[in-house]
Motif scaffolding. Structure first.
Motif, short mmCIF file in Angstrom:
data_model
loop_
_atom_site.label_atom_id
_atom_site.label_comp_id
_atom_site.label_asym_id
_atom_site.label_seq_id
_atom_site.Cartn_x
_atom_site.Cartn_y
_atom_site.Cartn_z
N SER A 410 36.41 28.47 6.30
CA SER A 410 35.03 28.97 6.40
C SER A 410 34.85 30.37 5.80
N TYR A 411 35.91 31.18 5.76
CA TYR A 411 35.75 32.58 5.38
C TYR A 411 36.81 33.01 4.37
N THR A 412 36.63 34.22 3.87
CA THR A 412 37.60 34.82 2.95
C THR A 412 37.90 36.25 3.40
N GLY A 413 38.99 36.79 2.88
CA GLY A 413 39.33 38.18 3.13
C GLY A 413 39.60 38.48 4.59
N ASN A 414 39.13 39.65 5.04
CA ASN A 414 39.37 40.09 6.41
C ASN A 414 38.65 39.24 7.44
N ARG A 415 37.63 38.50 6.99
CA ARG A 415 36.86 37.68 7.93
C ARG A 415 37.71 36.52 8.48
N VAL A 416 38.75 36.13 7.74
CA VAL A 416 39.61 35.03 8.20
C VAL A 416 40.31 35.43 9.49
N MET A 417 41.05 36.53 9.45
CA MET A 417 41.80 36.95 10.63
C MET A 417 40.87 37.49 11.72
N GLY A 418 39.77 38.12 11.29
CA GLY A 418 38.80 38.61 12.27
C GLY A 418 38.18 37.49 13.08
N SER A 419 38.08 36.32 12.48
CA SER A 419 37.56 35.14 13.19
C SER A 419 38.67 34.43 13.95
N PHE A 420 39.83 34.33 13.33
CA PHE A 420 40.93 33.55 13.91
C PHE A 420 41.48 34.18 15.19
N ILE A 421 41.75 35.47 15.17
CA ILE A 421 42.46 36.12 16.29
C ILE A 421 41.73 35.96 17.62
N PRO A 422 40.41 36.23 17.71
CA PRO A 422 39.74 36.06 19.02
C PRO A 422 39.84 34.62 19.55
N PHE A 423 39.69 33.65 18.67
CA PHE A 423 39.73 32.25 19.13
C PHE A 423 41.16 31.82 19.46
N ALA A 424 42.14 32.35 18.73
CA ALA A 424 43.54 32.05 19.07
C ALA A 424 43.88 32.59 20.45
N LEU A 425 43.39 33.79 20.76
CA LEU A 425 43.63 34.38 22.08
C LEU A 425 42.95 33.56 23.17
N LEU A 426 41.77 33.03 22.88
CA LEU A 426 41.08 32.18 23.85
C LEU A 426 41.90 30.93 24.14
N VAL A 427 42.44 30.30 23.10
CA VAL A 427 43.27 29.11 23.29
C VAL A 427 44.47 29.44 24.17
N LEU A 428 45.12 30.56 23.90
CA LEU A 428 46.29 30.95 24.69
C LEU A 428 45.91 31.21 26.14
N LEU A 429 44.75 31.81 26.37
CA LEU A 429 44.29 32.06 27.74
C LEU A 429 44.03 30.75 28.47
#
Length: 446
Positions: A410-429
């Protein structure tokens, strides 16, 4: 021809057979009739009732596994679907599906799923053969009404709560059915959708020529039989791969994904001592001893927590990817499906493996063979927990990776990790909450 191609052709030949899916439908229908008789007429105690054991100890636990391995195959042989086909053949009016069902069908399914889960705990449906029988009769009434008035499998596509669950889980399934673009582009017959003398058209209103997901394909085989160009292919794939490339994400489907997470929490909490303590605490706080009221509060809170967490995470991600909270919720809600599936399987695994012998014992009871209070466990609790944590680990990894692929697509550049990290943390929680609940001793259902 490699092994995968041979396997795909073998599956395709099965779907082409004139015996398919009837060879599975009719035995399933016969077993269902026996189950209905036992639920409504048989022993009124769940522990001794064959219908209850077959429904809630065997069928319900293995259904998610079926969706994972072979997609919505169950929907092709489901006794409710078979009944719908028969009703249509005898008295069907074949009216078009109402527009409001096409537009709001998934939302209706979401509501049904929530209400049935709530009613199970308030009225004790699972623990009561008669309650389970009444639930089945209500579903049969809906199936008959939909089959009598509307075309094809309107109930299965737009109203069945299990169909909604199947639609979400089958997206993570290991099989897919697709049309071959080069062949389909030259076709003007559209027999796959309309039907032919060989078989009816797609009962689920799908057009293989444009189909890009497994959410509504039930592997009934009609399109395979009807296609004059041998365009339809059935192939194995990496589970959850479809979720990486959702072209048109829908809010209602992502909402169902997070609702399922909440329902798994509810199912686990109500089987734990912590759940009983929460009920007692609520009774003191509210000054009410009515179980229906206190459970409803507990239910709403348990359902709301994962929903609010996904909304909060979507807002955090929106600060990084400049998308709306709603779009983030809709797009990334699909990442939860593998974890949903793992949590659902892990929860049901307890019932299957800790109570599995009850299916055999209640079957023997049909012939007058009593087993008394014999142990029902198939394996030790330690083995069950190892399997549960293995499933949760795999589901967590799949959901985290799905979140990454969605962000990367869906995204490029910094937006990839900026989007991925919050949702990855939610999954882990969410995974950590599941693991904590599974560490606590559960009570048996039967």
């Amino acid at each position: 021809m490699n092994e995968q191609t041979k396997g795909s052709q073998w599956l395709k030949n099965i779907l082409k057979s004139k015996w398919y899916p009837g060879i599975f439908q009719w035995p399933t229908a016969i077993v269902f009739i026996i189950i209905m008789y036992e639920l409504l007429i048989g022993i009124p105690v769940a522990h001794d009732n064959f219908g209850t054991a077959m429904t809630w100890v065997l069928w319900w636990p293995i259904i998610p596994l079926i969706f994972l391995l072979v997609g919505r195959f169950w929907c092709a042989i489901c006794p409710f679907a078979t009944l719908s086909d028969l009703i249509q053949k005898w008295v069907g009016n074949n009216r078009p599906v109402p527009k409001f069902l096409k537009r709001y069908g998934i939302w209706i399914i979401d509501i049904f799923f929530i209400l049935i889960t709530w009613a199970d705990h308030v009225f004790g449906i699972v623990e009561s053969p008669r309650g389970s029988g009444v639930l089945m009769l209500l579903i049969i009434t809906g199936v008959v009404a939909a089959g009598a008035f509307f075309e094809r499998r309107t109930w299965c596509r737009y109203l069945c709560f299990l169909g909604g669950l199947a639609g979400n889980y089958s997206r993570a399934g290991a099989l897919e059915l697709r049309g071959t673009p080069e062949k389909c582009s030259q076709c003007t017959v559209f027999a796959c959708f309309k039907g032919s003398e060989k078989a009816p058209g797609c009962p689920m209103f799908e057009f293989p020529k444009t189909m890009d997901n497994n959410a509504r394909c039930n592997f009934c085989g009609h399109c395979v039989k009807n296609c004059p160009n041998d365009s339809i292919s059935i192939s194995a794939r990496i589970p959850s791969k479809e979720l990486w490339f959702i072209r048109k994400p829908k809010l209602e489907e992502s909402f169902l994904a997070i609702v399922i997470m909440g329902i798994v929490f509810v199912q686990n909490i109500t089987m734990l001592e912590i759940g009983m303590k929460a009920q007692e605490w609520l009774e003191r706080i509210l000054g009410i001893s009515n179980y229906a009221v206190t459970f409803t509060v507990t239910f709403l809170v348990a359902m709301a927590i994962p929903i609010l967490l996904l909304v909060l995470t979507s807002w955090i991600a929106s600060l990084k990817n400049a998308e709306s909270v709603t779009l983030n919720f809709t797009r990334f809600g699909y990442m939860l499906i593998p974890l949903d599936l793992a949590g659902h399987l892990a929860h049901n695994l307890f019932h299957l493996l800790a109570e599995g012998k009850s299916v055999f014992y209640t079957f023997l009871a049909l012939f007058g063979r009593q087993t008394g209070d014999a142990a029902t466990a198939l394996v030790s609790m330690e083995t069950i927990q190892i399997l549960q944590f293995t499933l949760l680990s795999l589901g967590t990894l799949a959901s985290v990776y799905t979140a990454y692929r969605i962000a990367k697509t869906s995204y490029t550049g910094n937006r990839v990790m900026g989007s991925f990290i919050p949702f990855a943390l939610l999954v882990l929680l969410l995974a950590a909450l599941n693991i904590y609940l599974f560490l606590l001793p559960m009570t048996h259902r039967m």
